[in-house]
Design a protein around this motif. Structure first.
Motif, PDB file in Angstrom:
ATOM      1  N   VAL A   6     -34.001 -15.781  32.714  1.00 40.06           N
ATOM      2  CA  VAL A   6     -33.126 -14.867  31.982  1.00 40.06           C
ATOM      3  C   VAL A   6     -33.636 -14.731  30.552  1.00 40.06           C
ATOM      4  N   ASP A   7     -33.795 -13.503  30.102  1.00 40.06           N
ATOM      5  CA  ASP A   7     -34.152 -13.215  28.716  1.00 40.06           C
ATOM      6  C   ASP A   7     -32.836 -13.027  27.963  1.00 40.06           C
ATOM      7  N   VAL A   8     -32.407 -14.069  27.264  1.00 47.85           N
ATOM      8  CA  VAL A   8     -31.107 -14.063  26.594  1.00 47.85           C
ATOM      9  C   VAL A   8     -31.004 -12.915  25.613  1.00 47.85           C
ATOM     10  N   GLN A   9     -32.047 -12.687  24.833  1.00 51.92           N
ATOM     11  CA  GLN A   9     -32.004 -11.615  23.843  1.00 51.92           C
ATOM     12  C   GLN A   9     -31.853 -10.249  24.522  1.00 51.92           C
ATOM     13  N   ARG A  10     -32.562 -10.034  25.604  1.00 48.48           N
ATOM     14  CA  ARG A  10     -32.465  -8.763  26.327  1.00 48.48           C
ATOM     15  C   ARG A  10     -31.061  -8.577  26.906  1.00 48.48           C
ATOM     16  N   ALA A  11     -30.491  -9.647  27.445  1.00 46.34           N
ATOM     17  CA  ALA A  11     -29.138  -9.565  27.995  1.00 46.34           C
ATOM     18  C   ALA A  11     -28.136  -9.246  26.893  1.00 46.34           C
ATOM     19  N   LEU A  12     -28.276  -9.901  25.746  1.00 46.02           N
ATOM     20  CA  LEU A  12     -27.351  -9.643  24.644  1.00 46.02           C
ATOM     21  C   LEU A  12     -27.504  -8.229  24.102  1.00 46.02           C
ATOM     22  N   HIS A  13     -28.741  -7.747  24.052  1.00 45.61           N
ATOM     23  CA  HIS A  13     -28.974  -6.372  23.613  1.00 45.61           C
ATOM     24  C   HIS A  13     -28.283  -5.395  24.567  1.00 45.61           C
ATOM     25  N   ALA A  14     -28.412  -5.627  25.857  1.00 47.68           N
ATOM     26  CA  ALA A  14     -27.770  -4.750  26.841  1.00 47.68           C
ATOM     27  C   ALA A  14     -26.254  -4.794  26.699  1.00 47.68           C
TER      28      ALA A  14
END
Length: 122
Positions: A6-14
């Motif tokens: 899981v890419d935490v930053q990508r998930a948070l951006h989404a």
């Protein structure tokens, strides 16, 4: 990043985009078809599909193709990773107590200044 991680930053951006956040809130109740998500948002289906694609790419939701329908649901594994990530950030650290104590000392009165670079605390 390893495949499947899981890419935490990508998930948070989404999740940071308001409409996508609303989609996630909607999916907390139950899985929905793309049409149901669009109707609940008051959005067009192509716009809704784009939002779901971003959430799916970030692994926040999973979209299942069931015949001609597509059903979206939350990816609970990714949400568990995010919960663990924030749980670790929320853990107390000994430095927190030191800084809180320093802040209380400052609130009680300005410490003596020896020179421009040194603070003396009592």
């Amino acid at each position: 990043m390893e495949p499947g991680a899981v890419d935490v930053q990508r998930a948070l951006h989404a999740l940071g985009e308001p409409t996508r956040f609303r989609v996630v809130q909607l999916l907390t109740a139950r899985p929905h078809t793309v049409g149901e998500v669009a109707a609940a948002l008051g959005a067009l289906q192509p716009q809704t599909t784009k939002h779901l694609q971003v959430l799916e790419a970030a692994r926040v939701v999973r979209v299942h193709r069931l015949g001609r329908r597509r059903v979206a649901r939350l990816d609970r594994e990714t949400l568990a990773v995010l919960a663990e990530y924030f749980g670790a950030l929320a853990a107390t650290d000994p430095d927190d107590a030191v800084l809180d104590g320093y802040e209380r000392a400052i609130a009680r009165g300005v410490p003596d200044r020896v020179d421009d670079d040194t603070l003396v605390l009592r």
